[in-house]
Motif scaffolding. Structure first.
Motif, short mmCIF file in Angstrom:
data_model
loop_
_atom_site.label_atom_id
_atom_site.label_comp_id
_atom_site.label_asym_id
_atom_site.label_seq_id
_atom_site.Cartn_x
_atom_site.Cartn_y
_atom_site.Cartn_z
N ALA A 101 14.26 9.50 -7.60
CA ALA A 101 15.26 8.50 -7.20
C ALA A 101 14.97 7.99 -5.79
CB ALA A 101 16.67 9.10 -7.28
N SER A 102 14.60 8.90 -4.90
CA SER A 102 14.27 8.51 -3.52
C SER A 102 13.07 7.60 -3.49
CB SER A 102 14.00 9.77 -2.68
OG SER A 102 15.14 10.59 -2.62
N ALA A 103 12.07 7.92 -4.30
CA ALA A 103 10.88 7.06 -4.38
C ALA A 103 11.25 5.67 -4.89
CB ALA A 103 9.82 7.69 -5.29
N GLY A 104 12.14 5.61 -5.87
CA GLY A 104 12.58 4.31 -6.39
C GLY A 104 13.29 3.49 -5.34
N LEU A 105 14.14 4.12 -4.54
CA LEU A 105 14.83 3.41 -3.45
C LEU A 105 13.83 2.84 -2.45
CD1 LEU A 105 17.82 5.83 -2.70
CD2 LEU A 105 17.97 3.49 -3.60
N LEU A 106 12.88 3.68 -2.03
CA LEU A 106 11.89 3.24 -1.05
C LEU A 106 11.04 2.09 -1.59
CD1 LEU A 106 9.98 5.37 1.42
CD2 LEU A 106 8.72 3.70 0.10
N ILE A 107 10.55 2.23 -2.81
CA ILE A 107 9.70 1.20 -3.40
C ILE A 107 10.47 -0.09 -3.62
CG2 ILE A 107 8.40 0.58 -5.48
CD1 ILE A 107 7.59 3.62 -5.61
N GLY A 108 11.67 0.00 -4.17
CA GLY A 108 12.48 -1.20 -4.41
C GLY A 108 12.81 -1.94 -3.13
N GLY A 109 13.16 -1.19 -2.09
CA GLY A 109 13.46 -1.80 -0.79
C GLY A 109 12.23 -2.45 -0.18
N ALA A 110 11.12 -1.76 -0.25
CA ALA A 110 9.88 -2.32 0.31
C ALA A 110 9.49 -3.61 -0.41
CB ALA A 110 8.75 -1.30 0.22
N LEU A 111 9.62 -3.62 -1.72
CA LEU A 111 9.26 -4.83 -2.47
C LEU A 111 10.24 -5.98 -2.20
CD1 LEU A 111 8.11 -3.28 -5.88
CD2 LEU A 111 6.70 -4.04 -3.94
N GLY A 133 0.81 -1.21 0.00
CA GLY A 133 0.00 0.00 0.00
C GLY A 133 0.85 1.26 0.00
N ILE A 134 1.88 1.30 0.83
CA ILE A 134 2.76 2.46 0.88
C ILE A 134 3.50 2.62 -0.44
CG2 ILE A 134 4.87 3.39 1.95
CD1 ILE A 134 3.78 2.25 4.62
N SER A 135 3.96 1.52 -1.01
CA SER A 135 4.66 1.58 -2.29
C SER A 135 3.76 2.15 -3.38
CB SER A 135 5.16 0.19 -2.71
OG SER A 135 6.13 -0.27 -1.80
N ALA A 136 2.53 1.68 -3.44
CA ALA A 136 1.58 2.18 -4.44
C ALA A 136 1.28 3.66 -4.22
CB ALA A 136 0.29 1.36 -4.39
N TRP A 137 1.12 4.05 -2.96
CA TRP A 137 0.84 5.46 -2.65
C TRP A 137 2.00 6.35 -3.06
CZ3 TRP A 137 3.04 9.16 0.46
CH2 TRP A 137 2.30 10.33 0.62
N VAL A 138 3.24 5.94 -2.73
CA VAL A 138 4.42 6.73 -3.08
C VAL A 138 4.53 6.84 -4.60
CG1 VAL A 138 6.96 6.75 -3.07
CG2 VAL A 138 5.71 6.31 -0.95
N TRP A 139 4.32 5.75 -5.30
CA TRP A 139 4.37 5.76 -6.77
C TRP A 139 3.39 6.78 -7.34
CZ3 TRP A 139 7.24 3.30 -10.54
CH2 TRP A 139 6.76 3.40 -11.85
N ARG A 140 2.16 6.72 -6.87
CA ARG A 140 1.11 7.62 -7.38
C ARG A 140 1.40 9.07 -7.00
NH1 ARG A 140 -5.41 7.08 -6.95
NH2 ARG A 140 -5.78 8.99 -8.08
N TRP A 141 1.82 9.29 -5.77
CA TRP A 141 2.13 10.64 -5.30
C TRP A 141 3.23 11.27 -6.13
CZ3 TRP A 141 6.36 11.66 -1.45
CH2 TRP A 141 6.40 13.00 -1.08
N ILE A 142 4.32 10.55 -6.37
CA ILE A 142 5.44 11.08 -7.14
C ILE A 142 5.01 11.33 -8.58
CG2 ILE A 142 7.71 10.46 -8.10
CD1 ILE A 142 7.84 11.49 -5.23
N ALA A 143 4.21 10.44 -9.13
CA ALA A 143 3.75 10.61 -10.52
C ALA A 143 2.83 11.82 -10.67
CB ALA A 143 3.02 9.35 -10.97
#
Length: 164
Positions: A93-103, A73-83
């Motif tokens: 880049a920060s969003a990519g780090l967070l999403i990749g780590g979470a996944l 859920g957090i990964s999806a939210w961050v993706w949408r927010w940044i987009a």
């Protein structure tokens, strides 16, 4: 959003490759501990069923699935927010780090029921009892980067003044 996706993919692959190499390749899962550069860096096997530092850990499956859902859920939210907000390259880049780590940690929870933590760093007579992994580092750096690089900046002023 290509930058976010690419950095997320590279972070995810680095995290999973490091876990495969250390936990399974070096057989840390059975050995428990390997000194790399004592006392500064060692590998300590820890199966984390909770969040940071094992908080919220339990032996039940419910917490596992709650944490998987929360990370997704957090990964999806961050993706949408940044987009949607159109942030700059550092925020992406920060969003990519967070999403990749979470996944990366989600895959661990799905595959093993817990996150494989193995990095341990100590220094200067202070022994760190906690272990972490590449995904944890990426999540931390991504979160800090999002705070630093998405702060609101003043809107540019136009040359005209509004009249009352």
């Amino acid at each position: 959003m290509r930058r976010v996706a690419l950095i997320a993919l590279l972070t995810f692959l680095l995290d999973q490759a490091s876990k495969i190499a250390v936990v399974w390749g070096l057989n840390l899962a059975e050995r428990g501990e390997i000194d790399v550069v004592p006392p500064y860096l060692s590998f300590h096997m820890a199966w984390n069923r909770g969040v940071n530092f094992g908080l919220g850990s339990s032996t039940g499956d419910l917490m596992r699935w709650v944490l998987v859902a929360l990370a997704l859920g957090i990964s999806a939210w961050v993706w949408r927010w940044i987009a949607r907000e159109g942030h700059g390259p550092w925020a992406r880049a920060s969003a990519g780090l967070l999403i990749g780590g979470a996944l990366g940690n989600v895959v661990d929870r799905l595959a093993y029921g817990a996150v494989a933590d193995f990095l341990n760093m100590s220094c200067c007579g202070i022994e760190n009892p906690y272990a972490f992994n590449v995904a944890d580092i990426a999540i931390f750096l991504g979160a800090v980067g999002l705070v630093l690089f998405t702060a609101e900046s003043p809107k540019p002023r136009s040359g005209r003044r509004k009249t009352p």
